[in-house]
Design a protein around this motif. Structure first.
Motif, PDB file in Angstrom:
ATOM      1  N   UNK A   1       0.827  -1.203   0.000  1.00  0.00           N
ATOM      2  CA  UNK A   1       0.000   0.000   0.000  1.00  0.00           C
ATOM      3  C   UNK A   1       0.865   1.257   0.000  1.00  0.00           C
ATOM      4  N   UNK A   2       1.935   1.246   0.782  1.00  0.00           N
ATOM      5  CA  UNK A   2       2.818   2.416   0.807  1.00  0.00           C
ATOM      6  C   UNK A   2       3.552   2.594  -0.511  1.00  0.00           C
ATOM      7  N   UNK A   3       3.898   1.495  -1.169  1.00  0.00           N
ATOM      8  CA  UNK A   3       4.537   1.576  -2.473  1.00  0.00           C
ATOM      9  C   UNK A   3       3.612   2.220  -3.499  1.00  0.00           C
ATOM     10  N   UNK A   4       2.322   1.831  -3.467  1.00  0.00           N
ATOM     11  CA  UNK A   4       1.350   2.425  -4.378  1.00  0.00           C
ATOM     12  C   UNK A   4       1.157   3.908  -4.090  1.00  0.00           C
ATOM     13  N   UNK A   5       1.146   4.273  -2.807  1.00  0.00           N
ATOM     14  CA  UNK A   5       0.964   5.670  -2.445  1.00  0.00           C
ATOM     15  C   UNK A   5       2.133   6.537  -2.905  1.00  0.00           C
ATOM     16  N   UNK A   6       3.304   5.909  -3.069  1.00  0.00           N
ATOM     17  CA  UNK A   6       4.472   6.652  -3.533  1.00  0.00           C
ATOM     18  C   UNK A   6       4.267   7.120  -4.962  1.00  0.00           C
TER      19      UNK A   6
ATOM     20  N   UNK B   1     -13.111  -1.707   4.771  1.00  0.00           N
ATOM     21  CA  UNK B   1     -11.956  -1.672   3.867  1.00  0.00           C
ATOM     22  C   UNK B   1     -10.660  -1.968   4.616  1.00  0.00           C
ATOM     23  N   UNK B   2     -10.590  -1.514   5.835  1.00  0.00           N
ATOM     24  CA  UNK B   2      -9.428  -1.753   6.691  1.00  0.00           C
ATOM     25  C   UNK B   2      -9.283  -3.245   7.000  1.00  0.00           C
TER      26      UNK B   2
ATOM     27  N   UNK C   1      -4.632  -1.194   5.715  1.00  0.00           N
ATOM     28  CA  UNK C   1      -4.189  -1.022   7.092  1.00  0.00           C
ATOM     29  C   UNK C   1      -3.428   0.286   7.324  1.00  0.00           C
ATOM     30  N   UNK C   2      -3.252   1.092   6.268  1.00  0.00           N
ATOM     31  CA  UNK C   2      -2.704   2.429   6.502  1.00  0.00           C
ATOM     32  C   UNK C   2      -3.730   3.308   7.211  1.00  0.00           C
TER      33      UNK C   2
ATOM     34  N   UNK D   1      -7.102   5.571  12.921  1.00  0.00           N
ATOM     35  CA  UNK D   1      -7.966   4.956  13.918  1.00  0.00           C
ATOM     36  C   UNK D   1      -7.307   4.998  15.302  1.00  0.00           C
ATOM     37  N   UNK D   2      -6.014   4.759  15.334  1.00  0.00           N
ATOM     38  CA  UNK D   2      -5.306   4.780  16.603  1.00  0.00           C
ATOM     39  C   UNK D   2      -5.339   6.143  17.267  1.00  0.00           C
ATOM     40  N   UNK D   3      -5.208   7.191  16.466  1.00  0.00           N
ATOM     41  CA  UNK D   3      -5.289   8.550  17.015  1.00  0.00           C
ATOM     42  C   UNK D   3      -6.675   8.815  17.593  1.00  0.00           C
ATOM     43  N   UNK D   4      -7.706   8.366  16.876  1.00  0.00           N
ATOM     44  CA  UNK D   4      -9.079   8.525  17.386  1.00  0.00           C
ATOM     45  C   UNK D   4      -9.262   7.751  18.683  1.00  0.00           C
ATOM     46  N   UNK D   5      -8.717   6.533  18.719  1.00  0.00           N
ATOM     47  CA  UNK D   5      -8.857   5.709  19.921  1.00  0.00           C
ATOM     48  C   UNK D   5      -8.151   6.347  21.111  1.00  0.00           C
TER      49      UNK D   5
END
Length: 242
Positions: free
Chosen positions: A6-11, A93-94, A100-101, A106-110
Motif C-alpha cells: 500500500x505504501x509503495x502504491x501511495x508513492x 476496507x481496513x 491497514x494504513x 484509527x489509533x489517534x481517534x482511539x
C-alpha cells in the motif's frame, strides 16, 4: 506485506479517501472531509455501562435494559462512533481489503477516546481481543492488535498480544442473535501466563461492539486470571435501526 504494498502504491499515486476514493489534498489523511462529516460520533446520552447510544436526547446516561438484566464482567465499555455510513465503510476496507494504513488514523481517534473517558494513566495493560489462528491466517492480521499497537504509541501503556488466546473457532457473529452469540463464545478464550494480570487494570480493545458477548467473555477470563478491573474501548458501536 499489506502495508508495504500500500505504501509503495501511495508513492506513485496520490492518496485517495478510503470510503469514496476521492483524491485527497496534501494534508488530508485517510478520509475526505465529506466522509468524515458523515460519521455519527457517539455523544451522550448512552448506556453508562456498555455505551449503547440512546435514541432520545431528553434523558441522562443510565444502564440500558440489557446491562440491567445480564451481568457484565467489564466495568465500562465505550465506542467512538456508530457502526454505519462512512465509519462502517472505512472499517470494512481496513479489515477485509487490507487498507491497514488507516490504522494510525484509527489509533489517534482511539487515543482521544481513551483520554476522554478514562485518562491515559487509568490502565496498566492493553489487551487486544484475539482472533483464532484460522481466522488470523485468512486475514493476515488481527485488527484489534493493530489498534492496540497504535494506542501504545500514543499513550505508552504496555500491551500483551498473546496473553489472551482464542482456543477454538466460532461461527461468524454477524447474523447471530445476542443469545446465540453468548452461547457461541462461551468458553472460547483462555489465558497464557496469567500472572501478568495480577492486580492490573486492563483496557480490552476491539474494532466493533455489537452485542458485547465477545468482550464480556474476554473480560470474564481476564478477571478470573487476576485482573482487578476490565474496561472496553472500540472504534464503533452497532446501533439498532428499529
Amino acid at each position: 506485506m499489506h502495508l508495504f504494498i500500500e505504501r509503495l502504491l501511495q508513492f506513485f499515486l496520490p492518496p485517495q479517501c478510503h470510503c469514496c476514493e476521492k483524491f485527497l489534498e496534501e494534508r488530508q489523511k485517510g478520509l475526505c472531509p465529506d466522509c468524515l462529516s458523515r460519521i455519527r460520533w457517539i455523544e451522550p446520552p448512552f448506556c453508562s455501562v456498555c455505551g449503547t447510544p440512546f435514541v432520545s436526547e431528553e434523558i441522562n446516561n443510565h444502564p440500558c435494559g440489557a446491562c440491567l438484566t445480564k451481568r457484565k464482567y467489564f466495568t465500562m465499555a465505550r465506542a467512538l462512533g456508530c457502526y454505519e455510513g462512512s465509519l462502517q465503510e472505512a472499517i470494512h476496507r481496513w479489515k477485509y481489503e487490507g487498507k491497514i494504513t488507516l490504522s494510525p488514523i484509527f489509533g489517534e481517534w482511539m487515543a482521544e477516546g481513551l483520554n476522554r473517558y478514562w485518562g491515559s494513566h487509568s490502565f496498566d495493560l492493553l489487551i487486544p481481543v484475539p482472533l483464532h489462528r484460522e481466522r488470523l491466517r485468512e486475514r493476515g492480521f488481527n485488527q484489534a492488535l493493530l489498534l492496540v499497537k497504535e494506542l501504545n504509541r500514543w499513550t505508552g501503556i504496555p500491551y500483551r498480544k498473546r496473553l489472551l488466546q482464542k482456543k477454538r473457532p466460532t461461527l461468524p457473529q454477524v447474523r447471530l442473535s445476542g443469545t446465540e452469540r453468548e452461547k457461541g463464545v462461551r468458553g472460547s478464550f483462555r489465558l497464557l501466563g496469567g500472572r501478568a494480570l495480577q492486580g492490573k487494570s486492563i483496557l480490552l480493545v476491539d474494532d466493533v461492539y455489537t452485542t458485547g458477548a465477545t468482550v464480556n467473555e474476554c473480560s470474564k477470563v481476564l478477571l478470573a486470571g487476576g485482573a482487578v478491573r476490565v474496561d472496553v474501548l472500540t472504534l464503533a458501536h452497532t446501533v439498532k435501526t428499529t
